[in-house]
Design an enzyme around this catalytic site. Structure first.
Site, PDB file in Angstrom:
ATOM      1  N   GLY A 269     -31.177 -25.860   7.180  1.00  0.00           N
ATOM      2  CA  GLY A 269     -29.788 -25.666   7.304  1.00  0.00           C
ATOM      3  C   GLY A 269     -29.352 -26.769   6.655  1.00  0.00           C
ATOM      4  O   GLY A 269     -28.044 -27.066   7.043  1.00  0.00           O
TER       5      GLY A 269
ATOM      6  N   GLY B 236     -25.758 -26.849   5.155  1.00  0.00           N
ATOM      7  CA  GLY B 236     -24.592 -26.115   5.879  1.00  0.00           C
ATOM      8  C   GLY B 236     -23.488 -27.154   6.093  1.00  0.00           C
ATOM      9  O   GLY B 236     -23.768 -28.302   6.012  1.00  0.00           O
TER      10      GLY B 236
ATOM     11  N   MET C 245     -22.773 -28.328   9.209  1.00  0.00           N
ATOM     12  CA  MET C 245     -23.307 -29.388  10.036  1.00  0.00           C
ATOM     13  C   MET C 245     -24.620 -29.876   9.088  1.00  0.00           C
ATOM     14  O   MET C 245     -25.017 -31.183   9.691  1.00  0.00           O
ATOM     15  CB  MET C 245     -23.942 -28.665  11.318  1.00  0.00           C
TER      16      MET C 245
ATOM     17  N   GLU D 188     -33.611 -25.266   3.387  1.00  0.00           N
ATOM     18  CA  GLU D 188     -32.625 -24.348   3.369  1.00  0.00           C
ATOM     19  C   GLU D 188     -33.357 -22.909   3.187  1.00  0.00           C
ATOM     20  O   GLU D 188     -34.441 -22.778   2.924  1.00  0.00           O
ATOM     21  CB  GLU D 188     -31.744 -24.549   2.010  1.00  0.00           C
TER      22      GLU D 188
ATOM     23  N   GLY E 146     -29.099 -27.085  17.513  1.00  0.00           N
ATOM     24  CA  GLY E 146     -27.887 -26.869  17.889  1.00  0.00           C
ATOM     25  C   GLY E 146     -27.235 -25.240  17.845  1.00  0.00           C
ATOM     26  O   GLY E 146     -25.813 -25.255  17.784  1.00  0.00           O
TER      27      GLY E 146
ATOM     28  N   PHE F  10     -23.391 -31.239  20.858  1.00  0.00           N
ATOM     29  CA  PHE F  10     -23.993 -32.557  21.195  1.00  0.00           C
ATOM     30  C   PHE F  10     -22.865 -33.668  21.225  1.00  0.00           C
ATOM     31  O   PHE F  10     -23.382 -34.702  21.225  1.00  0.00           O
ATOM     32  CB  PHE F  10     -25.176 -32.632  20.028  1.00  0.00           C
TER      33      PHE F  10
ATOM     34  N   HIS G  74     -11.279 -22.510  17.213  1.00  0.00           N
ATOM     35  CA  HIS G  74     -12.406 -23.044  16.164  1.00  0.00           C
ATOM     36  C   HIS G  74     -11.838 -22.610  14.638  1.00  0.00           C
ATOM     37  O   HIS G  74     -11.169 -21.632  14.609  1.00  0.00           O
ATOM     38  CB  HIS G  74     -13.598 -22.431  16.212  1.00  0.00           C
ATOM     39  N   HIS G  75     -12.385 -23.176  13.606  1.00  0.00           N
ATOM     40  CA  HIS G  75     -12.121 -22.796  12.282  1.00  0.00           C
ATOM     41  C   HIS G  75     -12.372 -21.326  12.039  1.00  0.00           C
ATOM     42  O   HIS G  75     -13.094 -20.706  12.750  1.00  0.00           O
ATOM     43  CB  HIS G  75     -13.062 -23.659  11.190  1.00  0.00           C
TER      44      HIS G  75
ATOM     45  N   LYS H 128     -16.068 -19.578  11.958  1.00  0.00           N
ATOM     46  CA  LYS H 128     -16.987 -19.285  12.968  1.00  0.00           C
ATOM     47  C   LYS H 128     -17.278 -17.991  13.405  1.00  0.00           C
ATOM     48  O   LYS H 128     -16.498 -17.105  13.448  1.00  0.00           O
ATOM     49  CB  LYS H 128     -16.393 -19.987  14.282  1.00  0.00           C
TER      50      LYS H 128
HETATM   51  P1  NAD Z   1     -23.241 -22.974   8.248  1.00  0.00           P
HETATM   52  O1  NAD Z   1     -23.176 -21.381   8.151  1.00  0.00           O
HETATM   53  O2  NAD Z   1     -22.185 -23.868   7.436  1.00  0.00           O
HETATM   54  O3  NAD Z   1     -24.570 -23.489   8.003  1.00  0.00           O
HETATM   55  C1  NAD Z   1     -25.536 -22.771   8.414  1.00  0.00           C
HETATM   56  C2  NAD Z   1     -26.872 -23.179   7.338  1.00  0.00           C
HETATM   57  O4  NAD Z   1     -27.901 -22.791   7.970  1.00  0.00           O
HETATM   58  C3  NAD Z   1     -26.660 -22.346   5.889  1.00  0.00           C
HETATM   59  O5  NAD Z   1     -26.384 -23.196   4.886  1.00  0.00           O
HETATM   60  C4  NAD Z   1     -27.623 -21.356   5.943  1.00  0.00           C
HETATM   61  O6  NAD Z   1     -27.696 -21.131   4.557  1.00  0.00           O
HETATM   62  C5  NAD Z   1     -28.498 -22.062   6.391  1.00  0.00           C
HETATM   63  N1  NAD Z   1     -29.741 -21.063   6.966  1.00  0.00           N
HETATM   64  C6  NAD Z   1     -29.632 -19.952   7.555  1.00  0.00           C
HETATM   65  N2  NAD Z   1     -30.810 -19.226   7.777  1.00  0.00           N
HETATM   66  C7  NAD Z   1     -31.865 -20.422   7.378  1.00  0.00           C
HETATM   67  C8  NAD Z   1     -33.294 -20.341   7.423  1.00  0.00           C
HETATM   68  N3  NAD Z   1     -34.029 -19.311   7.814  1.00  0.00           N
HETATM   69  N4  NAD Z   1     -33.654 -21.493   7.098  1.00  0.00           N
HETATM   70  C9  NAD Z   1     -33.015 -22.464   6.688  1.00  0.00           C
HETATM   71  N5  NAD Z   1     -31.800 -22.443   6.581  1.00  0.00           N
HETATM   72  C10 NAD Z   1     -30.997 -21.427   7.092  1.00  0.00           C
HETATM   73  O7  NAD Z   1     -22.792 -23.269   9.807  1.00  0.00           O
HETATM   74  P2  NAD Z   1     -22.597 -24.368  10.525  1.00  0.00           P
HETATM   75  O8  NAD Z   1     -20.977 -24.385  10.728  1.00  0.00           O
HETATM   76  O9  NAD Z   1     -23.207 -25.563   9.954  1.00  0.00           O
HETATM   77  O10 NAD Z   1     -23.239 -24.156  12.155  1.00  0.00           O
HETATM   78  C11 NAD Z   1     -24.356 -23.876  12.180  1.00  0.00           C
HETATM   79  C12 NAD Z   1     -24.707 -23.412  13.779  1.00  0.00           C
HETATM   80  O11 NAD Z   1     -24.467 -24.684  14.415  1.00  0.00           O
HETATM   81  C13 NAD Z   1     -23.752 -22.481  14.326  1.00  0.00           C
HETATM   82  O12 NAD Z   1     -24.416 -21.865  15.299  1.00  0.00           O
HETATM   83  C14 NAD Z   1     -22.937 -23.201  15.176  1.00  0.00           C
HETATM   84  O13 NAD Z   1     -22.007 -22.632  15.879  1.00  0.00           O
HETATM   85  C15 NAD Z   1     -23.590 -24.482  15.507  1.00  0.00           C
HETATM   86  N6  NAD Z   1     -22.866 -25.748  15.950  1.00  0.00           N
HETATM   87  C16 NAD Z   1     -23.293 -26.439  16.955  1.00  0.00           C
HETATM   88  C17 NAD Z   1     -22.670 -27.602  17.203  1.00  0.00           C
HETATM   89  C18 NAD Z   1     -23.595 -28.258  18.425  1.00  0.00           C
HETATM   90  O14 NAD Z   1     -23.262 -29.360  18.669  1.00  0.00           O
HETATM   91  N7  NAD Z   1     -24.573 -27.582  19.400  1.00  0.00           N
HETATM   92  C19 NAD Z   1     -22.009 -28.092  16.715  1.00  0.00           C
HETATM   93  C20 NAD Z   1     -21.371 -27.445  15.232  1.00  0.00           C
HETATM   94  C21 NAD Z   1     -21.995 -26.101  15.240  1.00  0.00           C
END
Ligand code: NAD
Length: 268
Positions: free
Chosen positions: A9, A12, A14, A35, A99, A126, A156-157, A160
């Site tokens: 990801g 993304g 994160m 990705e 995450g 985290f 949240h934004h 989400k």
């Molecule tokens: P985002 O949509 O910006 O990013 C997700 C990325 O994952 C995208 O670029 C997408 O193309 C990629 N992706 C999807 N399927 C994939 C695959 N099969 N292989 C490779 N890449 C793939 O979302 P985000 O805001 O970065 O959040 C991602 C996740 O993390 C969400 O579930 C969010 O709730 C979670 N999150 C967790 C924490 C934590 O501390 N645990 C903090 C922030 C966000």
């Protein structure tokens, strides 16, 4: 010891933060980036994508292509991808930080199963500050007791996709534990219409979505005559990124098992 990190990801919100967080931690180095197939980021340099300048790691579109190139995979993507990646990491003996939020009970069961073969650290949040709040939320419930009604509000934004947030649910679980209640029996995840008066034991949730809010959470303990609040406000995703990379360096020393950020911080 330097720990080789793969980030899936990578393009993304994160993913880009994690690439930077890995570069800032003296114990970690980025060795692979993935990705989803069809993403414009495939073929790009991961460092350039994160705005850091070239780092020599080219983003690929399948974990299998780089499965031998890292020690720990950090995955902040989506539940379907995360469960599949956990199976692939377990089969290859690679450690994993998860995450991703919004995982169902069956997703979590599959991840737990994978942790029988490798070490996995999964947390809905985290950040160190939020993990302190998990601990405080449980302690406050145990100390204040049944006279206090507990409700959790999160914001949240606008992008989400899951609600309530994984962090809000974890705060609720911590409160339920402190009260010695079964979370699934007492959680009221939303309210609408003629729902009747609040029951004594329920833990209610309210969700706000909009703008660029990184993540706000407040746990309210309300009794006749007073209210206690435990609040956390994230102003940058780097709080999650830094924590996830710290967890990755910690996890590299483990063999098998399912851990969370409370383990990493020594809160258990
Ligand atoms: P985002 O949509 O910006 O990013 C997700 C990325 O994952 C995208 O670029 C997408 O193309 C990629 N992706 C999807 N399927 C994939 C695959 N099969 N292989 C490779 N890449 C793939 O979302 P985000 O805001 O970065 O959040 C991602 C996740 O993390 C969400 O579930 C969010 O709730 C979670 N999150 C967790 C924490 C934590 O501390 N645990 C903090 C922030 C966000």
């Amino acid at each position: 010891m330097t720990v080789n990190i793969a980030i899936t990801g990578a393009a993304g919100r994160m993913g880009k933060i994690l690439i930077e967080a890995v570069s800032l931690n003296p114990n970690t180095v980025l060795s692979a980036a993935i990705e989803r197939s069809g993403s414009d980021a495939v073929g790009e340099d991961a460092g350039e994508l994160a705005g850091l300048g070239k780092c020599g790691v080219v983003i690929v579109d399948a974990l299998e292509q780089v499965i031998n190139d890292f020690d720990v995979l950090i995955d902040f993507t989506a539940p379907v991808a995360t469960v599949a990646n956990a199976k692939a990491c377990a089969a290859a003996g690679k450690k994993m930080i998860i995450g991703t939020t919004g995982c169902t009970d069956s997703d979590k069961a599959e991840i737990t199963n994978s942790s029988g073969q490798t070490a996995i650290c999964m947390a809905t949040n985290f950040s160190t500050g939020v993990n302190l709040c998990f601990k405080l939320a449980k302690e406050a419930a145990a100390i204040l007791g049944d006279d206090y009604d507990v409700e959790i509000v999160e914001a949240h934004h606008r992008h989400k996709v899951d609600a309530p947030s994984g962090t809000a649910l974890s705060l609720g679980e911590a409160v339920a534990e402190g009260f010695d209640r079964d979370f699934n029996e007492v959680a009221v995840l939303s309210r609408e219409g003629q729902v009747g008066a609040r029951t004594k034991t329920e833990i209610g949730f309210a969700t706000v979505r909009g703008g660029d809010v990184v993540g706000d959470h407040t746990v309210m303990y309300m009794a006749d005559g007073e209210r206690v609040e435990i609040s956390h406000k994230a102003s940058s995703r780097m709080s999650f990124g830094r924590g996830a990379v710290r967890a990755a360096a910690w996890l590299a020393e483990k063999d098998t098992g399912l851990f969370d950020m409370q383990d990493v911080l020594g809160f258990k």
